[in-house]
Design a protein around this motif. Structure first.
Motif, PDB file in Angstrom:
ATOM      1  N   LYS A 277     -29.352 -70.516 -30.380  1.00 55.29           N
ATOM      2  CA  LYS A 277     -28.795 -71.518 -29.458  1.00 55.29           C
ATOM      3  C   LYS A 277     -29.790 -72.666 -29.251  1.00 55.29           C
ATOM      4  O   LYS A 277     -29.407 -73.838 -29.265  1.00 55.29           O
ATOM      5  CB  LYS A 277     -28.434 -70.871 -28.119  1.00 55.29           C
TER       6      LYS A 277
ATOM      7  N   PRO B  55     -21.901 -79.160 -28.407  1.00 55.08           N
ATOM      8  CA  PRO B  55     -22.025 -77.994 -27.521  1.00 55.08           C
ATOM      9  C   PRO B  55     -20.872 -76.993 -27.634  1.00 55.08           C
ATOM     10  O   PRO B  55     -21.069 -75.788 -27.493  1.00 55.08           O
ATOM     11  CB  PRO B  55     -22.048 -78.612 -26.118  1.00 55.08           C
TER      12      PRO B  55
ATOM     13  N   ARG C 251     -21.409 -73.176 -28.673  1.00 59.71           N
ATOM     14  CA  ARG C 251     -20.961 -72.049 -27.865  1.00 59.71           C
ATOM     15  C   ARG C 251     -20.196 -71.032 -28.712  1.00 59.71           C
ATOM     16  O   ARG C 251     -20.420 -69.830 -28.615  1.00 59.71           O
ATOM     17  CB  ARG C 251     -20.084 -72.528 -26.698  1.00 59.71           C
TER      18      ARG C 251
ATOM     19  N   VAL D  69     -22.767 -69.120 -30.949  1.00 65.98           N
ATOM     20  CA  VAL D  69     -23.657 -68.164 -30.277  1.00 65.98           C
ATOM     21  C   VAL D  69     -22.888 -67.030 -29.595  1.00 65.98           C
ATOM     22  O   VAL D  69     -23.401 -65.914 -29.509  1.00 65.98           O
ATOM     23  CB  VAL D  69     -24.659 -68.831 -29.304  1.00 65.98           C
ATOM     24  N   VAL D  70     -21.659 -67.308 -29.148  1.00 65.60           N
ATOM     25  CA  VAL D  70     -20.845 -66.222 -28.580  1.00 65.60           C
ATOM     26  C   VAL D  70     -20.536 -65.192 -29.674  1.00 65.60           C
ATOM     27  O   VAL D  70     -20.677 -63.987 -29.474  1.00 65.60           O
ATOM     28  CB  VAL D  70     -19.545 -66.768 -27.919  1.00 65.60           C
TER      29      VAL D  70
ATOM     30  N   TYR E 282     -23.765 -63.356 -30.572  1.00 64.57           N
ATOM     31  CA  TYR E 282     -24.163 -62.444 -29.502  1.00 64.57           C
ATOM     32  C   TYR E 282     -23.306 -61.168 -29.523  1.00 64.57           C
ATOM     33  O   TYR E 282     -23.821 -60.058 -29.428  1.00 64.57           O
ATOM     34  CB  TYR E 282     -24.047 -63.173 -28.164  1.00 64.57           C
TER      35      TYR E 282
END
Lengths: 114, 140
Positions: free
Chosen positions: B24, B34, B38, B41-42, B45
């Motif tokens: 990120k 952005p 998101r 990275v979501v 993750y």
């Protein structure tokens, strides 16, 4: 809603040493399920939760959530506070139940997502 | 092209999300939109948590180029018996420990699928799983 108002309404305590002036809360999500939180695609959203661990903070980081309210006396650990501060996330702790906090904030104009 | 590489230990919930956090930061520095950041990275993750939750160990390979981001997670672990079933929302084999961390509701792979442009999963039972996630920077 600004953070000062939010803290006052929920009888909360600010735990982190993170700048709060720039944060304006428009939406809230109340959940203990982090995968649910990770489906968010809005900005200016806060998380109300009873789940207090490092993954709560990581989830907020990935979802661009900058305010976490820990309900019902759940306490943040020093590691959680450190990670939150590194990522400009604020943590508020409140003794009230998640249901009550959600009700108060909804009644004062914070919107639901779904 | 930029290449990044991270190691993941199975069961290490304290560090789960560390690689996603690093990626990120890099995407932010590279001024990636952005909203795209998101989504990337979501997905990463969720995939990282999957490796920590189910595998013995794993490695993440990230390739960032001007038009796409390719992320590959290669793990050594039990593998997935039925990938189609694992993709179904609500299906989960997660332990109680994983559920206590706020995961394990069977939403991870569905969430990854929603947030990636291309998702490829190769798995061999008792050997491991490779998850490849591609996000196009010019299409989004």
């Amino acid at each position: 809603m600004d953070i000062t108002t939010l803290i006052k309404l929920t009888n909360g305590k600010l735990i982190t040493n993170t700048k709060t002036e720039d944060i304006d809360i428009e939406f809230a999500m109340a959940s203990d399920l982090m995968s649910d939180v990770l489906t968010l695609d809005t900005v200016n959203t806060m998380l109300i939760t009873g789940l207090a661990n490092l993954q709560t903070i990581r989830t907020a980081e990935m979802s661009d959530v900058h305010c976490i309210l820990l309900a019902r006396n759940k306490k943040s650990t020093p590691e959680m506070i450190e990670l939150a501060e590194q990522n400009s996330i604020i943590i508020i702790e409140s003794a009230s139940a998640l249901f009550k906090i959600a009700g108060i904030l909804y009644g004062n104009g914070v919107k639901a997502l779904f | 092209m930029m290449k990044l590489d991270y190691k993941i230990e199975g069961g290490d919930f304290t560090n789960a999300g560390h690689a996603s956090s690093e990626v990120k930061k890099v995407l932010k520095k590279l001024n990636v939109d952005p909203k795209i950041t998101r989504r990337v990275v979501v997905s990463l993750y969720e995939a990282e948590v999957n490796v920590v939750a189910h595998a013995y160990r794993g490695e993440i390979f990230v390739e960032i180029s001007t038009n796409k981001i390719i992320i590959k997670l290669v793990d050594e672990g039990p593998g997935i018996h039925n990938v189609d079933q694992a993709m179904e929302e609500g299906y989960s084999t997660a332990s109680e420990e994983v559920r206590q961390m706020g995961f394990g509701a069977g939403m991870g792979l569905a969430n990854i699928n929603k947030n990636t442009d291309e998702l490829n999963i190769y798995s061999e039972v008792n050997k491991g799983t490779t998850v490849e996630m591609i996000t196009y920077l010019d299409k989004n």
